[in-house]
Enzyme design. Structure first.
Site, mmCIF file in Angstrom:
data_model
loop_
_atom_site.group_PDB
_atom_site.id
_atom_site.type_symbol
_atom_site.label_atom_id
_atom_site.label_comp_id
_atom_site.label_asym_id
_atom_site.label_seq_id
_atom_site.Cartn_x
_atom_site.Cartn_y
_atom_site.Cartn_z
ATOM 1 N N TRP A 200 -13.534 -76.409 125.176
ATOM 2 C CA TRP A 200 -12.155 -76.474 125.645
ATOM 3 C C TRP A 200 -11.849 -75.270 126.543
ATOM 4 O O TRP A 200 -12.226 -74.146 126.240
ATOM 5 C CB TRP A 200 -11.189 -76.478 124.444
ATOM 6 C CG TRP A 200 -9.759 -76.483 124.880
ATOM 7 C CD1 TRP A 200 -9.042 -77.554 125.319
ATOM 8 C CD2 TRP A 200 -8.893 -75.352 124.971
ATOM 9 N NE1 TRP A 200 -7.774 -77.170 125.681
ATOM 10 C CE2 TRP A 200 -7.651 -75.813 125.473
ATOM 11 C CE3 TRP A 200 -9.040 -73.986 124.691
ATOM 12 C CZ2 TRP A 200 -6.559 -74.971 125.690
ATOM 13 C CZ3 TRP A 200 -7.953 -73.146 124.911
ATOM 14 C CH2 TRP A 200 -6.723 -73.643 125.399
ATOM 15 N N ASP A 368 5.346 -85.263 130.324
ATOM 16 C CA ASP A 368 4.202 -85.130 129.418
ATOM 17 C C ASP A 368 4.626 -85.389 127.973
ATOM 18 O O ASP A 368 5.639 -86.070 127.708
ATOM 19 C CB ASP A 368 3.577 -83.731 129.611
ATOM 20 C CG ASP A 368 2.088 -83.694 129.339
ATOM 21 O OD1 ASP A 368 1.708 -83.571 128.161
ATOM 22 O OD2 ASP A 368 1.289 -83.800 130.296
ATOM 23 N N ASP A 369 3.900 -84.849 127.048
ATOM 24 C CA ASP A 369 4.069 -85.075 125.611
ATOM 25 C C ASP A 369 5.501 -84.755 125.145
ATOM 26 O O ASP A 369 6.132 -83.834 125.643
ATOM 27 C CB ASP A 369 3.075 -84.145 124.902
ATOM 28 C CG ASP A 369 2.860 -84.517 123.464
ATOM 29 O OD1 ASP A 369 3.541 -85.430 122.962
ATOM 30 O OD2 ASP A 369 1.990 -83.880 122.836
ATOM 31 N N ASP A 480 -4.043 -89.399 127.333
ATOM 32 C CA ASP A 480 -4.655 -88.246 126.685
ATOM 33 C C ASP A 480 -5.437 -88.670 125.434
ATOM 34 O O ASP A 480 -5.284 -89.790 124.939
ATOM 35 C CB ASP A 480 -3.538 -87.262 126.301
ATOM 36 C CG ASP A 480 -3.998 -85.819 126.261
ATOM 37 O OD1 ASP A 480 -5.220 -85.590 126.209
ATOM 38 O OD2 ASP A 480 -3.140 -84.933 126.277
ATOM 39 N N MET A 481 -6.259 -87.781 124.925
ATOM 40 C CA MET A 481 -7.009 -88.027 123.684
ATOM 41 C C MET A 481 -7.372 -86.652 123.142
ATOM 42 O O MET A 481 -8.135 -85.935 123.760
ATOM 43 C CB MET A 481 -8.266 -88.855 124.000
ATOM 44 C CG MET A 481 -9.040 -89.328 122.800
ATOM 45 S SD MET A 481 -9.861 -88.016 121.893
ATOM 46 C CE MET A 481 -11.071 -87.457 123.058
ATOM 47 N N ASP A 550 -7.568 -77.969 130.577
ATOM 48 C CA ASP A 550 -6.278 -77.343 130.256
ATOM 49 C C ASP A 550 -6.206 -75.934 130.810
ATOM 50 O O ASP A 550 -5.133 -75.327 130.828
ATOM 51 C CB ASP A 550 -6.089 -77.284 128.731
ATOM 52 C CG ASP A 550 -5.520 -78.579 128.186
ATOM 53 O OD1 ASP A 550 -5.051 -79.407 128.985
ATOM 54 O OD2 ASP A 550 -5.544 -78.764 126.949
HETATM 55 C C1 GLA Z 1 -3.473 -82.005 125.846
HETATM 56 C C2 GLA Z 1 -3.535 -82.109 127.340
HETATM 57 C C3 GLA Z 1 -2.424 -81.310 127.961
HETATM 58 C C4 GLA Z 1 -1.083 -81.786 127.427
HETATM 59 C C5 GLA Z 1 -1.067 -81.721 125.922
HETATM 60 C C6 GLA Z 1 0.184 -82.370 125.347
HETATM 61 O O1 GLA Z 1 -3.813 -80.742 125.409
HETATM 62 O O2 GLA Z 1 -4.780 -81.699 127.819
HETATM 63 O O3 GLA Z 1 -2.456 -81.413 129.367
HETATM 64 O O4 GLA Z 1 -0.844 -83.098 127.879
HETATM 65 O O5 GLA Z 1 -2.189 -82.377 125.353
HETATM 66 O O6 GLA Z 1 0.214 -82.343 123.984
#
Ligand code: GLA
Length: 762
Positions: A200, A368-369, A480-481, A550
Site C-alpha cells: 500500500w 467519494d466514500d 473501490d475494494m 493512495d
Molecule cells: C480507499 C481508496 C481511497 C478512498 C478511500 C475511501 O482507500 O483507495 O481513494 O476512496 O478508500 O474510503
C-alpha cells in the site's frame, strides 16, 4: 503475419514482422517448443532445433532406441509424471487417484481473428485480419479429455497471447488441481527477472534479479486483489538490456485474482516460465461434458529494450483490451473530495468545493466514500447502497443535478464487494460473507468480503446500485475494494466445490462489471483497491482506468507511475494533485511538480481548491489548460519513453512522442536539490532525426505564485518566463537538452521539475 503448419516436420510457425514462435509435434504426440524471439524467415523445416542425447538418470518416454526424454525437452505445456521433474503447468487428479496423463496431438485449426473468452476478460480483435489464432487439440484417451492450447499472433504488435481450455468428455470425474495459462522454455538462463512489487502507498516498484538454478516466483494469494504486493507481470531480460536496447520477454496475466508467475531454471540452465491461476486453494472438478477455460497470458517480445516492451503493452491494452466509449477518448479532468473532506461533508460543503473546481476548469466532480447508509467513518454501512439524506437531503439525484447545473459531470464512489457488520445487508444475510464456519473471521478495515461466488449476492448488489445510478445522473464510478479474502470459504458451495470459490469470486466481480457496463455504457469506470492493489489487465477490460495509488505525494508517485508504466498505458493511471503537507508522508513538494507528475496520466485533483491562495489558483488554471492542450497526445496518441529511473538516481525523466513524431512532451524531475553541481543533459528518444523542433520550457520562478515567498524575498516583481530554442531531432536525442540547474532552483529546489514541449517547426 501468418501461422503456418509445415507437414513434413509437423511444425507450427507463428510469425509477424517482429517475432517468431516455433513448435512441433514430437514423436510421442506431445508438443515441443523450438523457438521464441526475434522474427525468422519462414521455411519448410526447423527440426534441427530439437536436440536430444542419452544422459544418466534419464527417463526415456519412447521405446528403444529412442532417447526422447521430457526432462530435457522444452515442452509447450508440461504435465506431471513424465520423467520431467520440474513443475508442471497442469495436474489432473483422476478417479483412481492417478495424476499421470498423456495428452497427444489430435488436430489443429488456424483462423483469422481471436475468440472471446467471456466471461473472462481478454484482448480482442476488431477485424479478422488483425490477428490469427491457432488452436491445437490434444487428447488423453484414458480419461477421454481434450486439452486445447490456443495461440493468437497479432499483425501489428510483437505479441502472442495464450490460453488453455480443458474439455472433459469421459464418463468419470476429473479434478484440475493446477491449470496454468501457459508455459514457455528458454535454452539458457542468462536472464534477469524483472517484476513489480510493493505494498500500500508504494505499489509496483521495479525489482530486478538475476536468475539462479531453482525456482523464483511472484504470486498473489489475496483472493480479491491482484497487484499491490506483486503485479501479475514478469519479464525476462538479458543482463545488458536497457530501457532502449536489448532483448526482453514480457508476460502479463489478464486476470484479477490469485496468480502464480514462476521461473524455474533446471540444472542444465533451461529456463521455464509459467503463469496462471495460483494452484493453492484451486481445485476444479469436471464432470462429463464440462470444460474449464484458463485466463489469458499476453507475451511481448522486444529487441528495443524495456521501452519497446512497454510500448507494445500500452498500444495493445489501450486499443485491444480496454473497451467501450472511453477507449479512444482523453479523460475528463476530475476533482475527488476524498482528501478534501474525508467523511466530513454535507451538500453545501461539496457544492462549495465543486464551484471552485469549476472556476479552475475542472470537468467532473467525484463524490467519494461516505454518502450512503449512516456512514460517517469506516465502521458501518458498506452494503447499504442508499443515500444518507442527512448529509445529502436531495439525494444523489439532487446533488448530481446541482453539479450538472454548474456544467460539470458528476461521479460517485462505491465499494460493492464489501459489507460492514453494522449494516442492514449484513443483518439480513450474515451468511453472505466469505469465511469458514466455526473459525475466527478476520476483519480488515472493519469490513468483510461479500461472497461474490454466489449469484444471489451479485444479483442483490446489482439491484441496489443500479437503482441509485438509474435515479441520478452519473457519468463516472470509482469502484473501490479495500480488503483481501483472508479465510476463503463459501457457505454457498458444497465441500467438493470449495476449490472453485476464489476463481468464482472473481468471475462474480466480472459479472457485476459486465452488467453495469452493459446497462450504463456511457459511464467512465475507474477501478481502485486501497489505491493500486488491483491494477491489472483483467480490470482494464471492464474499467478503462485505475486509481494508481493512495500515495499522492509527487516524489513517491514518480516511482509508482514509473513502475506501473512497465505494462499499463498512461491513460489507465488515475493521477491526482493533492494538498501539502502530503497526507500520506507529510512531504512538501511544489504545486507545479505535483501537476507535472500527475499530468502523465488520467489527471485530476484531490483537495479543496478553496484552500489555495489566489496565486496558487493561477498555477492550477495553468495546469488545467496544459492538460487540456496535451491530454490527447499524452493519454491517447503518444508513445511513452522512460528516460531516467527514480529507482536508480536522484532524477526521473520521461517523454511522450506523437506517432507522427511532430510533437512531444518531456518531464524532468529531481528529488533533492544540489548546489554547485555538475552539468545535466537530458537525451530524448523517438524523435525524427532530421525534423526541426521548437523546444519550449516554462521556467517561471515559483516565487511569483507563492505569496509567502514573494513577500519574504521581495521577488514579487518576477515575470513569467519561457525558454525557447530550435533544434533538430538528432540534437535532442544525441546531444540532449541542457537542463539548467538554475531553473530547478527557480522551480523550488527540492522536488523541482521542468516540462519541455517539443513541437515540429512549421
Ligand atoms: C480507499 C481508496 C481511497 C478512498 C478511500 C475511501 O482507500 O483507495 O481513494 O476512496 O478508500 O474510503
Amino acid at each position: 503475419m501468418a501461422i503456418i503448419f509445415h507437414e513434413k516436420g509437423r511444425e507450427f510457425h507463428l510469425f509477424n514482422k517482429e517475432v517468431s514462435y516455433l513448435m512441433r509435434i514430437m514423436e510421442n504426440g506431445q508438443m515441443e517448443h523450438l523457438y521464441y524471439g526475434r522474427g525468422l524467415r519462414d521455411k519448410e523445416e526447423f527440426g534441427y532445433l530439437h536436440e536430444e542425447m542419452q544422459r544418466s538418470l534419464m527417463a526415456v518416454c519412447m521405446p528403444e532406441p529412442s532417447v526422447l526424454s521430457m526432462q530435457y525437452t522444452r515442452q509447450e505445456y508440461p504435465s506431471y509424471g513424465t520423467g520431467d521433474y520440474r513443475s508442471p503447468a497442469f495436474t489432473i487428479i483422476q478417479e483412481n487417484g492417478s495424476r499421470i496423463v498423456n495428452f497427444t496431438y489430435v488436430s489443429h485449426e488456424i483462423f483469422g481473428g481471436k475468440k472471446s473468452l467471456a466471461p473472462l476478460p481478454a484482448t480482442y480483435t476488431e477485424k479478422e485480419e488483425e490477428a490469427q489464432t491457432l488452436e491445437i487439440t490434444l487428447h488423453d484417451d484414458v480419461i477421454d479429455t481434450d486439452m486445447v492450447l490456443s495461440y493468437t499472433i497479432y499483425e501489428d504488435y510483437p505479441v502472442i497471447t495464450r490460453n488453455v481450455r480443458f474439455v472433459h468428455r469421459g464418463g468419470g470425474k476429473i479434478v484440475l488441481d493446477r491449470a496454468l495459462s501457459m508455459s514457455m522454455e528458454f535454452m539458457d538462463m542468462d536472464y534477469e527477472l524483472v517484476h513489480l512489487a510493493g505494498a500500500w502507498a508504494r505499489e509496483r516498484y521495479v525489482k530486478t534479479r538475476k536468475l539462479e538454478m531453482g525456482i523464483q516466483a511472484v504470486q498473489n494469494l489475496s483472493g480479491t486483489g491482484s497487484s499491490g504486493e506483486h503485479n501479475p507481470f514478469i519479464a525476462l531480460k538479458r543482463p545488458h538490456t536497457t530501457e532502449n536496447q536489448g532483448e526482453v520477454y514480457g508476460f502479463s496475466f489478464v486476470y484479477s485474482g490469485n496468480f502464480l508467475a514462476q521461473v524455474e531454471v533446471s540444472p542444465f540452465d533451461m529456463t521455464r516460465v509459467m503463469m496462471g491461476i495460483h494452484p493453492e486453494g484451486f481445485a476444479w472438478e469436471l464432470k462429463q461434458g464440462e470444460s474449464f477455460q484458463t485466463p489469458e497470458t499476453v507475451m511481448v517480445y522486444s529487441n528495443r529494450g524495456l521501452n519497446g516492451m512497454s510500448q507494445a503493452y500500452h498500444r495493445l491494452y489501450r486499443t485491444r483490451l480496454i473497451r467501450g466509449k472511453w477507449r479512444d477518448q482523453a479523460r475528463p479532468i476530475l476533482l475527488n473530495n476524498w482528501e478534501a473532506t474525508y467523511f466530513d461533508f454535507d451538500e453545501e460543503k461539496l457544492l462549495e468545493i465543486a464551484k471552485r473546481a469549476k472556476e479552475a476548469g475542472v470537468e467532473l466532480f467525484v463524490l467519494d466514500d461516505g454518502w450512503f447508509g449512516k456512514r460517517n467513518d469506516d465502521y458501518s454501512s458498506l452494503g447499504d447502497w442508499y443515500v444518507n439524506l442527512k448529509k445529502l437531503p436531495g439525494g444523489i439525484s439532487g446533488l448530481s443535478a446541482k453539479i450538472e447545473a454548474l456544467e460539470m459531470k458528476f461521479g460517485l464512489w462505491v465499494e460493492l464487494e464489501m459489507v460492514n457488520e453494522d449494516s442492514d445487508l449484513y443483518r439480513a444475510h450474515p451468511d453472505w460473507i466469505i469465511g469458514a464456519p466455526g473459525r475466527f473471521q478476520s476483519h480488515g478495515r472493519h469490513q468483510y468480503v461479500l461472497d461474490f461466488s454466489r449469484k444471489e449476492v451479485v444479483d442483490c448488489v446489482y439491484e441496489m446500485i443500479a437503482r441509485v445510478i438509474r435515479e441520478s445522473s452519473i457519468s463516472y464510478i470509482k469502484w473501490d475494494m479495500n480488503r483481501y479474502m483472508s479465510e476463503p470459504y463459501s457457505r454457498g458451495a458444497e465441500a467438493g466445490e470449495q476449490g472453485k470459490v476464489m476463481h468464482r469470486y472473481i468471475l462474480g466481480v466480472y459479472d457485476l462489471y459486465t452488467r453495469l457496463t452493459e446497462e450504463f455504457p456511457d459511464i467512465l469506470f475507474e477501478s481502485c483497491a486501497s489505491g493500486g492493489a488491483r491494477f491489472d489487465p483483467g480490470m482494464l477490460y471492464f474499467a478503462p482506468q485505475t486509481w494508481t495509488s493512495d500515495d499522492t505525494d509527487a516524489g513517491e508517485r514518480m516511482k509508482i507511475q514509473y513502475g506501473t508504466s512497465f505494462v499499463y498505458p498512461l491513460v489507465s493511471m488515475g493521477c491526482h494533485v493533492s494538498a501539502v503537507p502530503n497526507h500520506q508522508l507529510q512531504r512538501m513538494t511544489p504545486l507545479e511538480t505535483r501537476g507535472n507528475v500527475a499530468c502523465f496520466g488520467a489527471f485530476g485533483y484531490e483537495l479543496d481548491l478553496n484552500l489555495l491562495s489566489g496565486r496558487e489558483m493561477e498555477v492550477v488554471k495553468r495546469q488545467i489548460a496544459f492538460v487540456k492542450k496535451y491530454r490527447e497526445l499524452i493519454q491517447i496518441e503518444g508513445d511513452f519513453y522512460r528516460l531516467r529511473s527514480p529507482f536508480e538516481g536522484n532524477d526521473t525523466a520521461w517523454l511522450v512522442v506523437s506517432r507522427d513524431r511532430t510533437q512531444a512532451v518531456a518531464g524532468f524531475y529531481q528529488r533533492l536539490n544540489k548546489t554547485n553541481a555538475s552539468w545535466l543533459r537530458l537525451q530524448l528518444q523517438g524523435l525524427e532525426e532530421d525534423m526541426l523542433y521548437e523546444v519550449s520550457c516554462d521556467v517561471t520562478p515559483v516565487s511569483i505564485y507563492d505569496e509567502e515567498r514573494a513577500g519574504l524575498d521581495g521577488n514579487g516583481q518576477e515575470k513569467e518566463q519561457v525558454k525557447k530554442y530550435r533544434a533538430y531531432g538528432a540534437e535532442l536525442m544525441y546531444a540532449g537538452i541542457p537542463v539548467d540547474r538554475r531553473d530547478l532552483d527557480r522551480k523550488g529546489g527540492d522536488f523541482a521539475s521542468l516540462i519541455y514541449t517539443i513541437t515540429k517547426c512549421i
